[in-house]
Design a protein around this motif. Structure first.
Motif, short mmCIF file in Angstrom:
data_model
loop_
_atom_site.label_atom_id
_atom_site.label_comp_id
_atom_site.label_asym_id
_atom_site.label_seq_id
_atom_site.Cartn_x
_atom_site.Cartn_y
_atom_site.Cartn_z
N PHE A 211 0.83 -1.17 0.10
CA PHE A 211 0.15 0.08 0.03
C PHE A 211 0.97 1.13 0.08
O PHE A 211 0.59 2.20 -0.81
N LEU A 212 1.97 1.22 0.74
CA LEU A 212 2.66 2.40 0.91
C LEU A 212 3.43 2.63 -0.44
O LEU A 212 3.67 3.83 -0.89
N ALA A 213 4.05 1.60 -1.30
CA ALA A 213 4.79 1.69 -2.48
C ALA A 213 3.68 2.35 -3.34
O ALA A 213 4.09 2.96 -4.39
N ASP A 214 2.33 2.06 -3.39
CA ASP A 214 1.33 2.71 -4.13
C ASP A 214 0.87 4.05 -3.56
O ASP A 214 -0.07 4.45 -4.34
N GLY A 215 1.60 4.43 -2.76
CA GLY A 215 1.24 5.92 -2.23
C GLY A 215 -0.17 5.76 -1.39
O GLY A 215 -0.71 6.78 -1.39
N GLN A 216 -0.55 4.81 -0.84
CA GLN A 216 -1.69 4.59 -0.06
C GLN A 216 -1.54 4.16 1.39
O GLN A 216 -0.29 3.69 1.68
N SER A 217 -2.51 4.33 2.27
CA SER A 217 -2.18 3.76 3.46
C SER A 217 -3.66 2.91 3.66
O SER A 217 -4.66 2.90 3.26
N ILE A 218 -3.21 1.77 4.68
CA ILE A 218 -4.45 1.00 5.04
C ILE A 218 -5.42 1.58 6.14
O ILE A 218 -4.91 1.89 7.17
N THR A 219 -6.41 1.70 5.77
CA THR A 219 -7.78 1.94 6.63
C THR A 219 -8.51 0.68 7.24
O THR A 219 -8.91 -0.04 6.29
N THR A 220 -8.40 0.40 8.40
CA THR A 220 -8.76 -0.62 8.96
C THR A 220 -10.26 -0.72 9.22
O THR A 220 -10.76 0.24 9.73
N PHE A 221 -10.84 -1.74 8.68
CA PHE A 221 -12.50 -2.05 9.04
C PHE A 221 -12.80 -3.09 9.88
O PHE A 221 -13.35 -3.14 11.04
N VAL A 222 -12.12 -4.22 9.57
CA VAL A 222 -12.25 -5.59 10.37
C VAL A 222 -10.92 -6.24 10.43
O VAL A 222 -10.09 -6.31 9.26
N GLU A 223 -10.37 -6.60 11.64
CA GLU A 223 -8.99 -7.13 11.64
C GLU A 223 -9.26 -8.54 12.22
O GLU A 223 -10.14 -8.83 13.32
N ALA A 224 -8.65 -9.44 11.46
CA ALA A 224 -9.08 -10.97 11.83
C ALA A 224 -7.59 -11.85 11.77
O ALA A 224 -6.90 -11.57 10.96
N ARG A 225 -7.46 -12.63 12.45
CA ARG A 225 -6.40 -13.50 12.45
C ARG A 225 -6.35 -14.45 11.07
O ARG A 225 -5.18 -14.70 10.55
N GLN A 226 -7.31 -15.08 10.78
CA GLN A 226 -7.29 -16.14 9.71
C GLN A 226 -7.83 -15.69 8.50
O GLN A 226 -8.76 -14.82 8.32
N PHE A 227 -7.19 -16.07 7.30
CA PHE A 227 -7.76 -15.68 5.81
C PHE A 227 -9.40 -16.32 5.87
O PHE A 227 -10.22 -15.53 5.16
N THR A 228 -9.66 -17.86 6.39
CA THR A 228 -10.79 -17.98 6.40
C THR A 228 -11.86 -17.23 7.18
O THR A 228 -13.14 -17.06 6.47
N THR A 229 -11.43 -16.54 8.15
CA THR A 229 -12.45 -15.59 8.67
C THR A 229 -12.57 -14.26 7.76
O THR A 229 -13.96 -13.95 7.84
N ALA A 230 -11.52 -13.82 7.33
CA ALA A 230 -11.75 -12.81 6.31
C ALA A 230 -12.82 -13.18 5.04
O ALA A 230 -13.33 -12.27 4.74
N CYS A 231 -12.54 -14.30 4.61
CA CYS A 231 -13.56 -14.93 3.60
C CYS A 231 -14.66 -14.82 4.08
O CYS A 231 -15.65 -14.64 3.26
N GLU A 232 -15.08 -15.54 5.14
CA GLU A 232 -16.62 -15.53 5.64
C GLU A 232 -17.07 -13.94 5.62
O GLU A 232 -18.30 -13.68 5.31
N PHE A 233 -16.38 -13.14 6.18
CA PHE A 233 -16.77 -11.61 6.39
C PHE A 233 -17.31 -11.03 4.81
O PHE A 233 -18.21 -10.58 4.76
N VAL A 234 -16.26 -11.56 3.99
CA VAL A 234 -16.71 -10.93 2.58
C VAL A 234 -17.91 -11.75 1.84
O VAL A 234 -18.64 -11.02 1.50
#
Length: 302
Positions: A211-234
């Protein structure tokens, strides 16, 4: 008892009991009749009593021999099972496999690989234990498991590893405008509700650098430990995420789509095992099968 009884002596005794003559016993054992006679003579000498009486041209076990017969049959059955099991072990069809893995793998990619591996190996038993990377490292150092799947591994003198870089993708609800793009970049996610892994994870650090290399910064909405959890949210329409393609592919047809993410931010998996514990043949074969299963998802050098 005056000597050590051999399995071959027991086989000769049992064959004569079954057939009643040395001629037929020798045919079954594929040895000469004198060889059968010698085995029986040696066994009788070692046991200290006669084994057979001759009646009407047949050899009949003596009372003492009859008393031993059930135990002899159990020994021969056990020897047969040992031989069969050893053949299965040699052919990688028997053994015990203890696997430690990241929690996401326990419910996504790994069960299918294990199921395929077990199809032709009915004598193999598997123990699967999911936990965090720190715990997996402890298990490897303590030689409590044969094989581990982890990430964020910086190395340890008691652990051997193979690192595999897995492609990551941007996953989003299928009605998202992102579906019109062939590739997703950090700038495309500025106004999106971003779901990402924990900030102290190695993958988040790589994603943040992208993100920084693209001139952007990350804005957090949900923080999750596992990729599977993130996929469930999506899948529930909560937001978008950048995850391993291994996890994203499981959600095809569940109201989500995904696209390649650039710049490439690979998920660095480590396949680990205790370096001082001699691996079984079944462990090495499974490690090879698992590594092969990741081949379609490997990040290629760009």
């Amino acid at each position: 008892m005056s000597g050590q009884i051999s399995p071959r002596q027991l086989e000769a005794f049992h064959a004569v009991v079954e057939h009643g003559t040395m001629t037929r016993a020798s045919q079954q054992l594929n040895i000469s009749q004198p060889a059968v006679s010698r085995l029986l003579a040696d066994l009788a000498h070692d046991l200290g009593f006669a084994l057979f009486d001759r009646r009407d041209g047949r050899l009949v076990p003596t009372q003492e021999a009859r008393f031993l017969l059930p135990d002899i049959r159990r020994v021969l059955d056990l020897l047969d099972r040992i031989s069969e099991t050893s053949r299965d072990i040699t052919q990688r069809k028997a053994g015990d496999l203890r696997i430690a893995c990241l929690p996401g793998f326990a419910i996504s990619h790994l069960p299918r690989v294990v199921a395929d591996f077990l199809k032709d190996r009915p004598g193999v038993t598997v123990t699967l234990e999911p936990d965090r990377p720190e715990r997996i490292l402890e298990w490897m150092v303590g030689e409590q498991f044969d094989f581990g799947i982890t990430d964020g591994f910086d190395g340890h003198p008691a652990v051997e590893r193979e690192e595999i870089r897995v492609r990551t993708v941007c996953i989003f609800p299928q009605d998202s405008p992102l579906a019109r793009q062939d590739v997703i970049r950090p700038r495309d996610l500025v106004d999106q509700k971003l779901i990402h892994t924990r900030r102290d994870s190695p993958f988040f650090r790589l994603l943040n650098e992208a993100f920084l290399a693209d001139g952007q910064s990350i804005t957090t909405f949900v923080e999750a430990r596992q990729f599977t959890t993130a996929c469930e949210f999506v899948a529930q329409g909560v937001g978008v995420s950048v995850v391993s393609e291994l996890d994203a592919v499981k959600y095809r047809g569940q109201g989500v789509e995904y696209r390649p993410f650039r710049p490439a931010v690979p998920h660095r998996l480590s396949l680990v095992r205790p370096i001082h514990k001699q691996p079984s043949m079944i462990t090495l074969e499974f490690m090879e099968c698992f590594a092969e299963s990741l081949h379609p998802f490997r990040q290629q050098d760009e």
